[in-house]
Design an enzyme around this catalytic site. Structure first.
Site, PDB file in Angstrom:
ATOM      1  CG  LEU A  19     -66.308 -75.796-121.022  1.00 12.71           C
ATOM      2  CD1 LEU A  19     -65.744 -76.307-119.698  1.00 12.71           C
ATOM      3  CD2 LEU A  19     -67.823 -75.712-120.951  1.00 12.71           C
ATOM      4  CG  ASP A  38     -56.884 -69.300-125.585  1.00 10.68           C
ATOM      5  OD1 ASP A  38     -57.849 -69.942-125.152  1.00 10.68           O
ATOM      6  OD2 ASP A  38     -55.787 -69.821-125.892  1.00 10.68           O
ATOM      7  CG  ASP A  73     -48.691 -66.539-118.785  1.00 14.70           C
ATOM      8  OD1 ASP A  73     -49.687 -67.002-118.191  1.00 14.70           O
ATOM      9  OD2 ASP A  73     -47.548 -67.045-118.693  1.00 14.70           O
ATOM     10  CB  ILE A  74     -54.256 -64.731-116.993  1.00 13.33           C
ATOM     11  CG1 ILE A  74     -54.640 -66.112-117.553  1.00 13.33           C
ATOM     12  CG2 ILE A  74     -54.851 -63.670-117.889  1.00 13.33           C
ATOM     13  CD1 ILE A  74     -54.685 -67.197-116.566  1.00 13.33           C
ATOM     14  CG  ASN A 100     -62.723 -71.613-119.320  1.00 13.74           C
ATOM     15  OD1 ASN A 100     -63.401 -72.574-118.960  1.00 13.74           O
ATOM     16  ND2 ASN A 100     -62.097 -71.581-120.500  1.00 13.74           N
ATOM     17  CE1 TYR A 171     -58.410 -79.599-114.727  1.00 10.56           C
ATOM     18  CE2 TYR A 171     -59.530 -81.567-113.934  1.00 10.56           C
ATOM     19  CZ  TYR A 171     -59.560 -80.354-114.604  1.00 10.56           C
ATOM     20  OH  TYR A 171     -60.736 -79.912-115.159  1.00 10.56           O
ATOM     21  CE  LYS A 175     -60.041 -76.945-113.335  1.00  5.86           C
ATOM     22  NZ  LYS A 175     -60.329 -75.571-113.843  1.00  5.86           N
ATOM     23  CB  THR A 205     -63.180 -79.231-123.635  1.00  5.11           C
ATOM     24  OG1 THR A 205     -62.568 -79.908-122.513  1.00  5.11           O
ATOM     25  CG2 THR A 205     -64.485 -78.588-123.171  1.00  5.11           C
TER      26      THR A 205
END
Length: 303
Positions: A19, A38, A73-74, A100, A171, A175, A205
């Protein structure tokens, strides 16, 4: 293409594949300059290489667009800060942030290890918070200097965050947290010219191929591929453009050619006694309320 984002600068995290890659390419196709972030990790978050981000940036440039790769690394404060700095130092501005990045470590709850919980919540939820924080700080400073931006944030939730998903407690919780974060950010940042929305995409994905193994294959006859990640990107690009003015604090489900406005928690049937209930009375009243309420949606992915 229409040039919907000409002159704008978009940052997309987790943009090396799936995505995120589709979003980065779609922004570039509409004239945006793109920061492609990324970390290059595997599906479970292990490893790491700058290759995926660089390949997408190269792909955009080969198509005549402008892009720069960012391999930080965010989920760290320094990495998220450098992401915003990269946009500002390279292109002189930041207009849209697409959060994302993410990966999976699926287990049933009784087998879910603490590290798998912490790691998944960290990449999804903290990985949204930190880039959002640093981008918002920049936009607030701009607004205070009289340069009110037309800034946009698009967060990535999931049907798992809306409904839960068996085997994905970590997860799903992360989310769901992203949706709440979106609502808070929309309320807090609107005064600075920032709109914040979230999407709950369904597409083919690395993260979803096992969940939808029976329905994820591409059509062999060249027809419409409903599960292609590129189907989600047009909505993301529109939300990241000035054309979406006035749209904020919303959650959109997107799958194939379908877009749905998710309406979230709203008050349903209610009873007010005007005094304290006894446990037996509360139970009797609750059963009456449930009989009048809509049935809950099935867990995401259930058949």
């Amino acid at each position: 293409m229409t040039g919907l984002c000409t002159g704008r600068v978009a940052v997309v995290t987790g943009a090396g594949r799936g995505l995120g890659r589709a979003h980065a390419l779609a922004f570039a196709a509409e004239g945006a300059r793109v920061v492609v972030n990324d970390l290059g990790v595997g599906l479970d978050g292990t490893g790491g290489t700058a290759g995926p981000a660089q390949r997408v940036a190269d792909e955009i440039r080969a198509l005549g667009g402008e892009a720069v790769a960012h391999g930080g690394d965010i989920t760290t404060d320094a990495g998220a800060a450098s992401l915003v700095t990269t946009a500002l130092e390279t292109y002189g501005r930041l207009d849209a942030l697409v959060n994302n990045a993410g990966f999976l470590r699926d287990r049933m709850l009784v087998n879910l290890e603490e590290d798998a919980w912490d790691t998944v919540v960290r990449v999804h939820l903290k990985g949204h918070f930190l880039p959002l924080k640093h981008a918002a700080a920049h936009w607030r400073a701009e607004a205070k200097e009289g340069r009110v931006p037309e800034a946009r944030v698009i967060n990535t939730s999931s049907g798992a965050g809306l409904l839960g998903s068996v085997g994905q407690g970590n997860y799903s919780a992360a989310k769901a947290g992203i949706i709440a974060l979106t609502l808070v950010a929309a309320a807090e940042l609107g005064r600075y010219g920032v709109q914040v929305n979230a999407i709950a995409p369904a597409a083919r994905t690395r993260m979803t191929e096992r969940t939808f193994a029976e329905t994820m294959t591409a059509p062999e006859d060249g027809g419409f591929d409903a599960m292609a990640p590129e189907n989600v990107s047009p909505l993301v690009v529109w939300l990241g453009s000035v054309a979406s003015a006035g749209v904020t604090g919303r959650v959109f489900a997107s799958e194939g050619g379908r877009i749905t406005v998710m309406e979230g928690w709203r008050p349903g049937p209610t009873i007010d006694k005007g005094a304290r209930w006894t446990p037996a009375e509360a139970g009797e009243a609750t059963l009456k309320l449930l009989a009048a309420a809509a049935a809950p949606q099935p867990v995401y992915g259930a058949r």
